[in-house]
Write a protein that holds these residues in place. Sequence first.
Motif, short mmCIF file in Angstrom:
data_model
loop_
_atom_site.label_atom_id
_atom_site.label_comp_id
_atom_site.label_asym_id
_atom_site.label_seq_id
_atom_site.Cartn_x
_atom_site.Cartn_y
_atom_site.Cartn_z
N SER A 99 -13.52 3.15 -7.01
CA SER A 99 -13.28 2.30 -7.23
C SER A 99 -12.78 1.92 -7.83
O SER A 99 -13.93 1.19 -8.70
CB SER A 99 -13.69 1.21 -6.18
OG SER A 99 -14.37 1.57 -4.65
N ASN B 187 -5.55 4.80 0.13
CA ASN B 187 -6.62 4.78 -0.63
C ASN B 187 -6.42 4.48 -2.35
O ASN B 187 -6.20 3.58 -2.84
CB ASN B 187 -6.87 6.00 -1.30
CG ASN B 187 -5.70 6.78 -2.59
OD1 ASN B 187 -4.70 6.76 -1.70
ND2 ASN B 187 -6.03 7.16 -3.01
N GLY B 188 -4.31 3.36 -2.17
CA GLY B 188 -4.33 2.06 -2.88
C GLY B 188 -3.53 1.32 -2.74
O GLY B 188 -2.95 1.47 -1.43
N LYS C 99 0.81 -1.48 -0.06
CA LYS C 99 -0.27 0.00 0.14
C LYS C 99 0.84 1.43 -0.25
O LYS C 99 1.31 1.76 1.30
CB LYS C 99 -1.04 -0.45 1.35
CG LYS C 99 -2.17 -1.12 1.25
CD LYS C 99 -3.30 -1.49 2.07
CE LYS C 99 -3.86 0.41 2.40
NZ LYS C 99 -4.76 0.36 1.49
N SER D 176 -10.02 -0.82 -9.89
CA SER D 176 -8.74 -1.84 -10.14
C SER D 176 -8.51 -2.52 -11.49
O SER D 176 -9.09 -1.82 -12.44
CB SER D 176 -9.26 -3.60 -9.31
OG SER D 176 -10.65 -2.87 -10.32
N TRP E 248 -6.99 1.02 -6.79
CA TRP E 248 -7.40 2.64 -6.06
C TRP E 248 -8.85 3.31 -6.47
O TRP E 248 -9.16 3.27 -6.77
CB TRP E 248 -6.00 2.99 -7.17
CG TRP E 248 -5.14 4.16 -6.48
CD1 TRP E 248 -5.83 5.62 -5.97
CD2 TRP E 248 -4.20 3.68 -6.65
NE1 TRP E 248 -4.62 5.82 -5.58
CE2 TRP E 248 -3.24 5.05 -5.57
CE3 TRP E 248 -2.44 3.31 -6.05
CZ2 TRP E 248 -2.14 4.84 -5.37
CZ3 TRP E 248 -1.86 3.09 -5.94
CH2 TRP E 248 -1.41 4.38 -5.13
#
Length: 783
Positions: free
Chosen positions: A564, A500-501, A496, A566, A556
Amino acid sequence: MTSRTLHATARAAQLRRRPLAAALLVAVAMPAAAEVAADAQADKTPTFDPVEVVGEAVEKASSPKFTAPLLDTPQTISVVPADVFNAQGAQNLTDVLRNTPGISFSAGENGFATNNNNFSLRGFDTSGSIFIDGVRDSGNYARDVFNIEQVEVAKGPAADNGRGGLGGYVNLVTKAPQLGYFARGTASFGADATDADGRVRTTIDLNNQIGETSALRLNLLAKTGGVAGREHVESDAFGIAPSLAFGLGTDTRLTLAAQYVSQSGRPDWGVPGAMVEGTVNYNADAARADTDNFYGLKSDYDDNTTTSISARIEHDFSPAVSISNLTRWTETSRDAGYTVPTGYTPATQLVGTQTQFFSRENTGFANLTNLSARFGTGALSHTLSAGLEFTREESESDRFPTITQPATSVLDPDYLRAVQGKIAPVQTSRVKIDTVAAYVYDTVEFNEHWQLTGGLRAERYEVEIASRNADDSPQGPDGYEVGETTLGGKLGLVFKPTENGSLYASVNIATLPPGNYLSNPDISREGVNTFPGLVGQNNEAAKPQRAVSHEIGVKWDFFDDRLSTSAALFNTQRRGVAITGKEPGVASSPEVLRGYGKQIVRGVELSAVGRITDAWTVFAGAVFLDSERELGEYLDAARCTAAPTDYVAGATVADCAAIVAGSGGVDGDELAFTPKRSANLWTTYAFGNGFTIGGGVQHVGDSWAGRPDDADRLIPNGRWGKLPGYTVGNLMASYQFNEKFALRLNIDNVTDETYATSANWAMSRAFLGPARSYLLSADFRFW
């Protein structure tokens, strides 16, 4: 976003013959009465605050086996919330799954009795890996979503819930009581420009807090009418789902729930493949036929009832330690007789037809116990989930011969050409599966940047099959017994860089033992057709299949965690696929298990879900796949020797060596009905004055026709051409008049495309997607 209620439909004439369904419709279709009741209620002092339902991004899967939030889970998980599929007018699981790229549907002999109920995920059959609240839901039937809060699709091999899941699994999360109160419903009417009957559907969702910590919830369904774009087809349903919860908001909680759904009607089993442009059997004369033509009989029927009872108890020993136990009993009964098109003769313009039957009862009992804990060991933080599961699943089926019916005109089929009543079964079968499993999953946080998520599941699986003739003499696999102890699991490393990611790399392993027939669509066929694969993949001596997947990806969240996104790159190998055949070049040799091959699916998946702004929502995904069979020259030749015409029309055993040597075999081929590309988009925009517009696009690329991944027979790419791809657009507009009343209009297949969603392996019949159709829905909130 609309409220979390489902759309409801019913033809007035039919409702007059169904008083209960009519009562339900009238209850929500009178806004004036609703306003009066609401005004009367407003004069009283409410005991509890009303519950507001607002669409939010899903942060965590419902199963405690997921020990990390979705953002930090090293696996592709797609969650379709109710406010998305309600806004689309989706009514069953098949409708909802069209929001998930990488899924393809089965029909014809690839799904004998399925009518699009069977499907594959990333190329692998997933019909036996459907779960409700984490409990396997066996059986072949259409699953209505009137009592569903969200649908979760786990991609890639997953041992979370046991056997199978080579491509992933689907979990339906049911609605549960909440503190507070609300009463809401939806009534809708659907129509189109074809000769299909109109469709009326009503759902009601009631939640009432009955004490400081208790609540009662009741969901109701009434539906009657036709099916979009299909003349003479009927689909009726009634459902009731009460649930009662005690101890909400306390350390000890008990939830009792039940559901009963009855579905009936006249089913549709598609049109001749000759009507579908781009298929190997396409014929210009047949293509002149109306796409809503019905090639079945008036006497066709499909009756299904499902009943379930569950009890869940949860206790928190502390904020960090809790235990839960779920006990669930289910019974599903389906009885059907349906007439299918079997081919088309250009010289006469006649369509051959057959009537087939399906009669089956599935019962299941499951007891699942889970312990969840958060704790530290030195500098490490753990989020752990461990549990025990005990299940018994049984299936009892009657088996019937196929009845040839009179041929009918492709341009003007006569559904009164014959009457086919129920016939006596010639054989019966029973399948029993007992499972005992233990698992442990853990997310270990090393620091704010690094996490390790993984776990193991050990499972003892035992299956018994009894197969008898009408005179009670043994038939075929009678006495079949398989017992396997399997181990599966997953391990993923997560980095991470910011809160937020996350970036991750993972490996997942799942196992499929022989004999998994509980959701098999062929179970009511007679003879060896009932239990496909007894020589190969389901042979008692065959080793279990194992799927191993490697995945790397990034997830993210943007816009203050509202959106969201991905992206994942994956490679899945299905190992130990049993290959049957004869000794190459020796026609007199027996057809037996000759060895094992592989199936490989690799690709990339992208998604974006949530809100770009407070007013603009998006639900989008795309999958790009590359699939391949690996079996080698010897097994390819053995398979050709067993069935030369599966490889080339008119071929003989003597031709097989040249066919395989000339790259005309199966080795290296793509998996059948596995599109290279699929994508979906659904987006809405709320203007703030009560008006919302939305729309979506679904794209599915073309795919090779042939036998599916779990079949012993293999068909080379090109032998029966391709199922053409399609792109379909949908639109939605809604207006919220006040907090109690809204209207919504859905227009599906806006450009009125003619397209096939699935077909049988030889493309002799296909299921068409619905023509342009309209659905007008009224959402009511009583309080």
